[in-house]
Design a protein around this motif. Structure first.
Motif, PDB file in Angstrom:
ATOM      1  N   TRP A  20      76.109  -9.208  -8.646  1.00 22.43           N
ATOM      2  CA  TRP A  20      75.796 -10.436  -9.369  1.00 22.43           C
ATOM      3  C   TRP A  20      76.129 -10.237 -10.848  1.00 22.43           C
ATOM      4  O   TRP A  20      75.858  -9.166 -11.409  1.00 22.43           O
ATOM      5  CB  TRP A  20      74.327 -10.813  -9.208  1.00 22.43           C
ATOM      6  CG  TRP A  20      74.004 -11.374  -7.861  1.00 22.43           C
ATOM      7  CD1 TRP A  20      73.615 -10.682  -6.749  1.00 22.43           C
ATOM      8  CD2 TRP A  20      74.036 -12.756  -7.473  1.00 22.43           C
ATOM      9  NE1 TRP A  20      73.408 -11.548  -5.698  1.00 22.43           N
ATOM     10  CE2 TRP A  20      73.659 -12.826  -6.116  1.00 22.43           C
ATOM     11  CE3 TRP A  20      74.345 -13.949  -8.137  1.00 22.43           C
ATOM     12  CZ2 TRP A  20      73.578 -14.024  -5.414  1.00 22.43           C
ATOM     13  CZ3 TRP A  20      74.273 -15.138  -7.455  1.00 22.43           C
ATOM     14  CH2 TRP A  20      73.891 -15.184  -6.111  1.00 22.43           C
ATOM     15  N   GLU A  50      78.460 -19.850  -4.018  1.00 25.60           N
ATOM     16  CA  GLU A  50      77.092 -19.926  -4.506  1.00 25.60           C
ATOM     17  C   GLU A  50      76.492 -21.286  -4.216  1.00 25.60           C
ATOM     18  O   GLU A  50      77.179 -22.313  -4.181  1.00 25.60           O
ATOM     19  CB  GLU A  50      77.034 -19.657  -6.016  1.00 25.60           C
ATOM     20  CG  GLU A  50      77.262 -18.215  -6.414  1.00 25.60           C
ATOM     21  CD  GLU A  50      78.707 -17.924  -6.709  1.00 25.60           C
ATOM     22  OE1 GLU A  50      79.569 -18.724  -6.292  1.00 25.60           O
ATOM     23  OE2 GLU A  50      78.992 -16.914  -7.363  1.00 25.60           O
ATOM     24  N   CYS A  96      78.188 -14.488  -7.869  1.00 28.25           N
ATOM     25  CA  CYS A  96      78.174 -13.361  -6.947  1.00 28.25           C
ATOM     26  C   CYS A  96      79.614 -12.911  -6.738  1.00 28.25           C
ATOM     27  O   CYS A  96      80.561 -13.696  -6.863  1.00 28.25           O
ATOM     28  CB  CYS A  96      77.512 -13.704  -5.624  1.00 28.25           C
ATOM     29  SG  CYS A  96      78.447 -14.800  -4.533  1.00 28.25           S
ATOM     30  N   CYS A 122      74.132 -16.941  -2.201  1.00 21.70           N
ATOM     31  CA  CYS A 122      75.559 -16.647  -2.093  1.00 21.70           C
ATOM     32  C   CYS A 122      75.872 -16.373  -0.629  1.00 21.70           C
ATOM     33  O   CYS A 122      75.179 -15.588   0.020  1.00 21.70           O
ATOM     34  CB  CYS A 122      75.892 -15.431  -2.956  1.00 21.70           C
ATOM     35  SG  CYS A 122      77.557 -14.778  -2.743  1.00 21.70           S
ATOM     36  N   SER A 177      73.362 -13.535   0.417  1.00 22.36           N
ATOM     37  CA  SER A 177      72.578 -12.826  -0.576  1.00 22.36           C
ATOM     38  C   SER A 177      71.850 -13.860  -1.429  1.00 22.36           C
ATOM     39  O   SER A 177      72.292 -15.010  -1.544  1.00 22.36           O
ATOM     40  CB  SER A 177      73.499 -11.975  -1.462  1.00 22.36           C
ATOM     41  OG  SER A 177      72.791 -11.380  -2.522  1.00 22.36           O
TER      42      SER A 177
END
Lengths: 112, 114
Positions: free
Chosen positions: A34, A6, A89, A23, A72
């Motif tokens: 998440w 992260e 994540c 992430c 992400s």
């Protein structure tokens, strides 16, 4: 092995602002999830996005997934003091059984 | 409300003791997991199970064993506790094997080995 990482490790914003956490991961995934963790407690599942999805919404949460970049992001809009927590994540590698690999988390602080 | 219940929130044990951490879920989930969480290291998978009497090693199984005699219960055993096993232990469960659902976590057990 740590799959997800992260960024940032810590984030401090004012109440009402939006918070974005990122992430990155290394290998192909089945889905990405998440989670939120309040201090000293267990994790709470927030949202799951499958590898064939690009964006997903849940209330004030918006998650995007870019499998080409293996990344992400989690966006929390109109943040509240109650959003103060650590956010993780987790990638589901699906190797014959579900097995999530978690990143080290982003510590989010919402200042009133 | 669905639940994963860990038997103790805080536990203090002595070096060399055999320690049992219990986890019970009421959701009829097939998959159950044990993680430990340490500052700077995140969550690391110790063992998991996708069926009764089945167990699989995670990333850090050394010094631990598990037992799953009933579907709802997954026990983590520290055979001979050591100070480097001081940690937060988190149990989780999920349905199915296809990996389409999130985990439900317990509240955690903070274990201190002295």
């Amino acid at each position: 092995s740590q799959q997800g990482e992260e960024d940032p490790q810590a984030l401090s914003i004012q109440e009402g602002e939006n918070a974005t956490m990122n992430c990155s991961y290394k290998t192909s995934i089945n889905n990405l999830q998440w989670y939120r963790q309040n201090s000293g407690r267990g994790l709470v599942h927030l949202i799951l996005i499958r590898s064939n999805e690009r964006e997903k919404h849940s209330g004030r949460l918006r998650v995007t997934l870019d499998t080409s970049k293996k990344s992400s992001s989690l966006l929390i809009t109109a943040s509240r003091a109650a959003d103060t927590a650590s956010y993780f994540c987790a990638t589901d590698l699906w190797q014959g059984a579900q097995k999530l690999v978690f990143g080290q988390g982003t510590r989010l602080t919402i200042n009133p | 409300d669905v639940k994963v219940t860990q038997s103790s929130r805080y536990l203090v044990k002595r070096t060399g003791e055999k320690v049992f951490l219990e986890c019970v879920q009421d959701m009829d989930h097939e998959n159950m997991f044990w993680y430990r969480q340490d500052p700077g290291l995140g969550l690391r998978l110790i063992y998991f199970s996708y069926d009764v009497k089945m167990k699989e090693k995670g990333d850090i199984p050394e010094g631990y064993s598990v037992s799953r005699e009933k579907k709802e219960r997954f026990s983590l055993i520290l055979e001979s506790a050591s100070t480097n096993q001081t940690s937060m232990y988190l149990c989780a469960s999920s349905p199915y094997r296809q990996g389409s659902h999130g985990y439900t976590f317990g509240s955690g057990t903070r274990l201190t080995v002295v």
